[in-house]
Design an enzyme around this catalytic site. Sequence first.
Site, PDB file in Angstrom:
ATOM      1  N   PRO A   2      46.867  28.463 -15.077  1.00  0.00           N
ATOM      2  CA  PRO A   2      46.970  29.161 -16.368  1.00  0.00           C
ATOM      3  C   PRO A   2      45.589  29.380 -16.983  1.00  0.00           C
ATOM      4  O   PRO A   2      44.717  28.520 -16.914  1.00  0.00           O
ATOM      5  CB  PRO A   2      47.806  28.199 -17.216  1.00  0.00           C
ATOM      6  CG  PRO A   2      48.546  27.363 -16.237  1.00  0.00           C
ATOM      7  CD  PRO A   2      47.643  27.223 -15.047  1.00  0.00           C
ATOM      8  N   GLU A   3      45.417  30.555 -17.578  1.00  0.00           N
ATOM      9  CA  GLU A   3      44.151  30.842 -18.241  1.00  0.00           C
ATOM     10  C   GLU A   3      44.259  30.468 -19.716  1.00  0.00           C
ATOM     11  O   GLU A   3      45.320  30.073 -20.207  1.00  0.00           O
ATOM     12  CB  GLU A   3      43.775  32.309 -18.023  1.00  0.00           C
ATOM     13  CG  GLU A   3      43.777  32.644 -16.527  1.00  0.00           C
ATOM     14  CD  GLU A   3      42.860  33.781 -16.116  1.00  0.00           C
ATOM     15  OE1 GLU A   3      41.927  34.115 -16.866  1.00  0.00           O
ATOM     16  OE2 GLU A   3      43.061  34.322 -15.020  1.00  0.00           O
ATOM     17  N   LYS A  52      41.150  25.543 -21.412  1.00  0.00           N
ATOM     18  CA  LYS A  52      42.363  25.197 -20.670  1.00  0.00           C
ATOM     19  C   LYS A  52      42.867  23.787 -21.007  1.00  0.00           C
ATOM     20  O   LYS A  52      43.664  23.223 -20.263  1.00  0.00           O
ATOM     21  CB  LYS A  52      42.105  25.320 -19.172  1.00  0.00           C
ATOM     22  CG  LYS A  52      41.704  26.733 -18.760  1.00  0.00           C
ATOM     23  CD  LYS A  52      41.502  26.854 -17.258  1.00  0.00           C
ATOM     24  CE  LYS A  52      41.089  28.273 -16.879  1.00  0.00           C
ATOM     25  NZ  LYS A  52      40.969  28.463 -15.420  1.00  0.00           N
ATOM     26  N   ARG A 254      37.320  30.166  -4.708  1.00  0.00           N
ATOM     27  CA  ARG A 254      38.293  31.082  -5.298  1.00  0.00           C
ATOM     28  C   ARG A 254      38.040  32.501  -4.797  1.00  0.00           C
ATOM     29  O   ARG A 254      36.889  32.883  -4.547  1.00  0.00           O
ATOM     30  CB  ARG A 254      38.218  31.065  -6.835  1.00  0.00           C
ATOM     31  CG  ARG A 254      38.479  29.715  -7.469  1.00  0.00           C
ATOM     32  CD  ARG A 254      39.895  29.201  -7.230  1.00  0.00           C
ATOM     33  NE  ARG A 254      40.903  30.074  -7.783  1.00  0.00           N
ATOM     34  CZ  ARG A 254      41.316  30.035  -9.063  1.00  0.00           C
ATOM     35  NH1 ARG A 254      40.760  29.169  -9.906  1.00  0.00           N
ATOM     36  NH2 ARG A 254      42.261  30.846  -9.492  1.00  0.00           N
TER      37      ARG A 254
END
Length: 264
Positions: A2-3, A52, A254
């Site tokens: 989640p951002e 976050k 990533r």
Amino acid sequence: MPEGHTLHRLARLHQRRFARAPVLVSSPQGRFADGAAAVSGRVLRKASAWGKHLFHHYEGGRVVHVHLGLYGTFTEMPLPMPLPVGQVRMRMIGAEYGTDLRGPTVCEVIEEAEIDDVIARLGPDPLRRDADGSPAWERIRKSRRAIGSLLMDQTVIAGVGNVYRNELLYRHLIDPYRPGTQIDESEFKAMWTDLVALMKVGFRRGKIIVIRPEDDHGAPAYGPDRPRTYVYRRAGEPCRICGTEIRTAMMEGRNVFWCPTCQT
């Protein structure tokens, strides 16, 4: 993962449903049993977020600190709640609603004063009312790391994840491999202003929207019920603007996506 806008939405939701009243907290899984016992029955004063990280502030100065990581999720439901299913790290029960937390990277009780220690390790959060991008710019302009890596570094900017990173760089036509030392101040200021606006939209709408209205057509989104993107998860497909094939590579663990023609 989640951002940042997701955590701010959770903070707002938990504020509405649980704040200013006692909350029963338990750990059906058992891994958070001591922490749950330390706050259960106390009044939840407020919920807040930075990047976050989510904070539940309880009466008496104790705070539940949560970082969802890759797999953490909250499941909300009205009372009465059914018996826990799966590995529920933390269950909260308020007057009308309950929520189950599963799979977080961090779920711990800290003291109110320790929040500053957590935040001190983070960069500015674009969704905070007092957001100031200056500390991020100071780190970026002195770094030889790729801007694609710097934007994902939570010590540089808190709350940016892979979608915002890739889409922001495309919107500003910047190659993700360009070193921070080669980003000029006007480029950073434009990116920061855009990032603040994009994340506010994500906060209001509950989903990431990055395509400009004039470009919101053509190939569908990368998944069902997902807004269109310029480059994110579009490797091998034509760029929406110039038609060049979108590339992808691994950058510090990533996937990064970019258009080699538009982003120079």
